[in-house]
Scaffold this active site. Structure first.
Site, PDB file in Angstrom:
ATOM      1  N   GLU A  83       0.832  -1.207   0.000  1.00 22.09           N
ATOM      2  CA  GLU A  83       0.000   0.000   0.000  1.00 22.09           C
ATOM      3  C   GLU A  83       0.868   1.259   0.000  1.00 22.09           C
ATOM      4  O   GLU A  83       0.513   2.272  -0.593  1.00 22.09           O
ATOM      5  CB  GLU A  83      -0.963   0.008   1.189  1.00 22.09           C
ATOM      6  CG  GLU A  83      -1.981  -1.134   1.191  1.00 22.09           C
ATOM      7  CD  GLU A  83      -2.721  -1.311  -0.125  1.00 22.09           C
ATOM      8  OE1 GLU A  83      -2.943  -0.310  -0.842  1.00 22.09           O
ATOM      9  OE2 GLU A  83      -3.047  -2.468  -0.451  1.00 22.09           O
ATOM     10  N   HIS A 132     -13.661  -6.851  -5.789  1.00 26.67           N
ATOM     11  CA  HIS A 132     -12.763  -6.318  -6.815  1.00 26.67           C
ATOM     12  C   HIS A 132     -13.465  -6.141  -8.162  1.00 26.67           C
ATOM     13  O   HIS A 132     -13.355  -5.109  -8.795  1.00 26.67           O
ATOM     14  CB  HIS A 132     -11.574  -7.273  -7.026  1.00 26.67           C
ATOM     15  CG  HIS A 132     -10.529  -7.149  -5.994  1.00 26.67           C
ATOM     16  ND1 HIS A 132     -10.618  -7.788  -4.787  1.00 26.67           N
ATOM     17  CD2 HIS A 132      -9.370  -6.450  -5.973  1.00 26.67           C
ATOM     18  CE1 HIS A 132      -9.549  -7.491  -4.068  1.00 26.67           C
ATOM     19  NE2 HIS A 132      -8.773  -6.690  -4.756  1.00 26.67           N
TER      20      HIS A 132
HETATM   21 ZN   LIG Z   1      -2.506  -2.689  -4.822  1.00 26.42          ZN
END
Ligand SMILES: [Zn+2]
Length: 681
Positions: A456, A587
């Site tokens: 991240e 997703h």
């Molecule tokens: Zn990612």
């Protein structure tokens, strides 16, 4: 209750950093309505005065786009990390108007025509690469937003868009609610054998919050949930096979029945996406998605198939190894390994081979992390601030959605300068779901959790270190979706670098560095079960592509049939008949990875190239610990790399070979296959 006082509404204030302490659900409805009214009048003004020039077109447009992005971004963020019934209701109230405004903006003919005129004007040659990129992107997006549709078709298109937004929101809420709903009370300590104390402490803390005031880690009772830290720990460590089975079945069937059933929502989403594609003149939705990506459907499929073939034998071998190992341990299940046995026995095998159970002491960055959200300023070597970020590390199953992500709060931008001179600095959110600290204990991170944070942070770095002043393409903005996982996966590589890891992994009580032999074992374990893990991503990527190319909603096959068919080629043991993992796979149904899950693999190839470029540059000779990272940072190599990547994206007709050649002079595929090969040997 809505707070209608617009003057004092924190969403509408001119802020440098969002006033998160002041924003409540009651501000959403009146705030968004006032904002949309203001933006609508700004848009009308722009349409009236627009000229094919930067100051008369792009600058006012960026201001409108940015204002909506920033305010809506805050609301979305709060929903992700602090979800409440009031907030859901408030968002539901304003969602239609917000989407309407976005459609209106995206379909504005005067703006579209001005961009086309700019592209055809003599001024075009004078524009920078970044500016050209903005113009091309705006034209392409306007077409995909339906700007060229006739009135009747546009109405239909807009209705579909509205419906899709609602369905995505429902999908997410069902996943969160279904995850929250499950809890299992355990009172017999035989049932929790094998679980690490951190998990027991977490489960006891959960029990306390559910009204079992006297619960303790040692004596229980314990409440087991399906949020990631708890679920993963049960799968890996619970000796009770029945418990593992029960939890596994609950996990893969979340949001697949009753009033939280996502099955119909999935079909409806796929159907509407197909209709939307057809209105735009494409025969499937994957083609719409690919219109703004590096890859084509063929290239993505080709990559997945190559990787699948390269991973398959290794995954079969992984399974054989697991069975042999379990047999030697006298496990009854060795001949009929099931889904709930794989993580458990993998973990035992890993311990026996490498003698590390994930690596408790890799509690790397604790000196600056706390139990709560932290805010950081990023400075350059001359102590000037260049960016800011928030870090929200821990899991909060009652209000925070699962997974880990980076989001933009604001992007770097000259037009939106706060002092009228220097560019507005980028701000990022980094959100994870790490196991929280329990009682007075520190939160100890597993190695995988360290990797997630690095991942991240890679996204955050791309957002924060940009030098691009054109806000519409600064940082991660405007990067093709299938290249966005490059810097994130690139950063994961650092976790295996000796100096980096030794620099952050200290024993939480003694402060000692990670012992050398543990580090060596960790390296050796790097490729442990790599074939199996690769196949897992290939399964999802292939299902995603197939659902958005060939699948016919309401046809003879269900989405689960497609999944099962794909699994025949990508999973060594078939999924359970009742496996409904697609029902909690945001997703591709609610986040931005539609016909794009392959991007993880696509960008992994690119990131492997990028990292070998660093290794070629002689990374191993540089001094130890964070010093190494710091020096490279000061040498601007990371910034150089990211800006190179950024620059590449301003060129049109970019392709994959182009990119990998440019970065490293190697073929990405070759570099990646070497990794795969290492995985086997
Ligand atoms: Zn990612």
């Amino acid at each position: 209750m809505a707070d209608t006082n617009v003057e004092s509404n924190p969403l509408l204030q001119d802020f440098e950093f969002p006033p998160y302490d002041a924003i409540e659900a009651k501000h959403v409805h009146p705030g968004m309505h006032a904002l949309l009214r203001k933006l609508e009048s700004d848009l009308q003004e722009l349409e009236r005065t627009v000229k094919p020039s930067w100051p008369k077109l792009v600058e006012p447009l960026e201001k409108i786009v940015d204002r909506l992005d920033v305010v809506w971004g805050i609301i979305k963020h709060l929903k992700n990390v602090k979800d409440t019934a009031e907030l859901r209701a408030a968002i539901k109230e304003v969602q239609t108007d917000k989407v309407n405004f976005q459609l209106r903006l995206g379909q504005s003919k005067p703006i579209y025509n001005a961009f086309k005129a700019l592209q055809e004007s003599p001024n075009w040659k004078m524009l920078s690469d970044a500016q050209k990129r903005i113009v091309q992107k705006q034209i392409k997006e306007a077409v995909l937003n339906g700007v060229a549709l006739e009135d009747g078709k546009r109405e239909e298109f807009n209705k579909i868009k509205q419906e899709l937004e609602k369905l995505s929101k429902r999908f997410d809420e069902n996943v969160l609610d279904a995850t929250k709903k499950f809890e299992k009370l355990i009172t017999d300590e035989k049932d929790i054998e094998g679980l690490p104390t951190t998990t027991l402490a977490l489960a006891a803390q959960m029990a306390v919050s559910k009204g079992h005031g006297d619960a303790t880690a040692e004596d229980g009772p314990w409440v087991i949930t399906l949020d990631a830290p708890c679920y993963n720990s049960i799968m890996r460590h619970a000796q009770n096979r029945d418990l593992r089975e029960e939890i596994y079945r609950a996990y893969v069937t979340r949001a697949s029945s009753g009033d939280m059933n996502n099955t119909l929502i999935i079909d409806q989403i796929l159907k509407l996406r197909m209709e939307r594609a057809k209105l735009l003149g494409y025969n499937n939705y994957a083609k719409v998605s690919m219109a703004t990506k590096m890859a084509t459907i063929d290239k993505a499929e080709e990559l997945l198939e190559k990787l699948r073939v390269a991973s398959w034998d290794a995954a079969v071998q992984d399974m054989d190894d697991l069975k042999d190992f379990a047999k030697n341990q006298g496990a009854k299940e060795s001949d009929e390994m099931s889904h709930w046995d794989i993580d458990f026995w993998s973990e035992r095998l890993r311990e026996s081979k490498y003698d590390i159970n994930e690596i408790e002491a890799a509690d790397g960055l604790t000196p600056v992390w706390n139990n709560d959200v932290k805010f950081y300023r990023v400075k350059d070597s001359s102590e000037n601030a260049i960016a800011y970020f928030y870090f929200d590390p821990y899991s909060r199953p009652s209000e925070k959605r699962g997974g880990a992500w980076m989001d933009e709060v604001v992007a770097r931008s000259c037009v939106l300068s706060r002092d009228g001179a220097s560019a507005r600095l980028p701000i990022a959110h980094m959100v994870c779901n790490l196991a929280p600290p329990v009682g007075n204990e520190l939160s100890l991170m597993t190695f995988r959790e360290v990797q997630i944070v690095f991942h991240e942070f890679g996204h955050a770095l791309q957002h924060m270190l940009t030098k691009q002043d054109e806000g519409l393409v600064a940082g991660t903005k405007g990067i093709e979706d299938d290249a966005k996982e490059l810097p994130s996966q690139f950063m994961e590589n650092w976790c295996y670098r000796r100096d980096t890891l030794m620099g952050i992994a200290k024993h939480y009580e003694t402060g000692e560095s990670l012992p050398e032999d543990v580090y060596r074992k960790l390296l050796a374990a790097k490729t442990f079960r790599a074939g199996s893990l690769s196949l897992r991503q290939i399964r999802y990527a292939s299902v995603d592509l197939e659902l958005h190319t060939k699948y016919i909603p309401g046809g003879s096959e269900s989405v689960y049939d497609v999944d099962r068919r794909v699994c025949e080629k990508t999973q060594v043991i078939p999924p359970l008949p009742e496996d409904r993992i697609l029902c909690n796979f945001p997703h591709i149904f609610s986040a931005g990875y539609t016909a794009g899950y392959y991007s993880y693999k696509w960008a992994e190839v690119l990131s492997a190239d990028a990292f070998s470029a660093f290794e070629d540059a002689g990374l191993n000779d540089i001094k130890s610990g964070w010093q190494a990272v710091k020096e490279i940072g000061q040498n601007s190599e990371i910034r150089f790399l990211l800006s190179e990547v950024e620059k590449l994206h301003y060129r049109s007709s970019l392709n994959f070979e182009d990119m990998s050649l440019h970065l490293t002079h190697y073929s990405g595929i070759t570099a990646f296959y070497q990794l795969q090969h290492n995985a086997v040997s």
